[in-house]
Design a protein around this motif. Sequence first.
Motif, PDB file in Angstrom:
ATOM      1  N   LEU A   4       0.781  -1.253   0.153  1.00  0.00           N
ATOM      2  CA  LEU A   4       0.154   0.118   0.109  1.00  0.00           C
ATOM      3  C   LEU A   4       0.979   1.223  -0.168  1.00  0.00           C
ATOM      4  CD1 LEU A   4      -2.869   1.338   0.072  1.00  0.00           C
ATOM      5  CD2 LEU A   4      -2.585   1.146   2.898  1.00  0.00           C
ATOM      6  N   LEU A   5       1.769   1.015   0.626  1.00  0.00           N
ATOM      7  CA  LEU A   5       2.836   2.263   0.903  1.00  0.00           C
ATOM      8  C   LEU A   5       3.518   2.684  -0.339  1.00  0.00           C
ATOM      9  CD1 LEU A   5       4.021   4.676   2.518  1.00  0.00           C
ATOM     10  CD2 LEU A   5       5.829   2.903   3.179  1.00  0.00           C
ATOM     11  N   THR A   6       3.989   1.560  -1.262  1.00  0.00           N
ATOM     12  CA  THR A   6       4.733   1.503  -2.470  1.00  0.00           C
ATOM     13  C   THR A   6       3.700   2.155  -3.337  1.00  0.00           C
ATOM     14  OG1 THR A   6       6.137  -0.468  -2.066  1.00  0.00           O
ATOM     15  CG2 THR A   6       5.804   0.025  -4.201  1.00  0.00           C
ATOM     16  N   ALA A   7       2.623   1.610  -3.631  1.00  0.00           N
ATOM     17  CA  ALA A   7       1.511   2.060  -4.495  1.00  0.00           C
ATOM     18  C   ALA A   7       1.129   3.410  -4.454  1.00  0.00           C
ATOM     19  CB  ALA A   7       0.365   1.297  -4.177  1.00  0.00           C
ATOM     20  N   THR A   8       1.044   4.043  -3.167  1.00  0.00           N
ATOM     21  CA  THR A   8       0.802   5.230  -2.928  1.00  0.00           C
ATOM     22  C   THR A   8       1.767   6.321  -3.171  1.00  0.00           C
ATOM     23  OG1 THR A   8      -0.797   4.485  -0.813  1.00  0.00           O
ATOM     24  CG2 THR A   8       0.054   6.887  -1.065  1.00  0.00           C
ATOM     25  N   SER A   9       3.023   5.779  -2.954  1.00  0.00           N
ATOM     26  CA  SER A   9       4.233   6.580  -3.437  1.00  0.00           C
ATOM     27  C   SER A   9       4.269   6.708  -4.773  1.00  0.00           C
ATOM     28  CB  SER A   9       5.542   6.058  -2.898  1.00  0.00           C
ATOM     29  OG  SER A   9       5.467   5.834  -1.462  1.00  0.00           O
ATOM     30  N   SER A  11       2.010   6.420  -6.939  1.00  0.00           N
ATOM     31  CA  SER A  11       0.729   7.134  -7.376  1.00  0.00           C
ATOM     32  C   SER A  11       1.076   8.662  -7.255  1.00  0.00           C
ATOM     33  CB  SER A  11      -0.492   6.837  -6.664  1.00  0.00           C
ATOM     34  OG  SER A  11      -1.382   7.669  -6.899  1.00  0.00           O
ATOM     35  N   LEU A  12       1.554   8.921  -6.097  1.00  0.00           N
ATOM     36  CA  LEU A  12       2.058  10.539  -5.971  1.00  0.00           C
ATOM     37  C   LEU A  12       2.867  10.877  -6.681  1.00  0.00           C
ATOM     38  CD1 LEU A  12       1.881  10.496  -1.822  1.00  0.00           C
ATOM     39  CD2 LEU A  12       0.331  11.644  -3.507  1.00  0.00           C
ATOM     40  N   THR A  15       1.551  11.535 -10.249  1.00  0.00           N
ATOM     41  CA  THR A  15       0.852  12.729 -10.150  1.00  0.00           C
ATOM     42  C   THR A  15       1.442  13.967 -10.382  1.00  0.00           C
ATOM     43  OG1 THR A  15      -1.060  11.534  -8.983  1.00  0.00           O
ATOM     44  CG2 THR A  15      -1.290  13.966  -8.947  1.00  0.00           C
TER      45      THR A  15
END
Length: 97
Positions: A4-9, A11-12, A15
């Motif tokens: 989840l942390l990797t996917a969020t990073s 994605s950010l 973006t």
Amino acid sequence: MKKLLTATSISLLSTASAYKLTADFTHKMLYRNVVVRDDLSDVGAKTIRLKNHKGLELCGHFFEKENTKATLVMLHGLEEDASDLIEAMHYFESVWL
């Protein structure tokens, strides 16, 4: 949690990257008329200005040559100006016109 942390990073970062590219392009498009253009009168160009149907001013340069049977039309790229085409114009002039 690590996924989840990797996917969020990721994605950010993507973006932020997309935002930066869009902001840079928008800035160039909004302020492209502020760019100082080279004066081509020193190479024999006559400046021609026309307004299109939306009221935007279009600018072109006319190089008149004697004893020619052809017309050469050249267009520059989005982030270039007409002075970038002078070398190519001389090439076509010597080879074709």
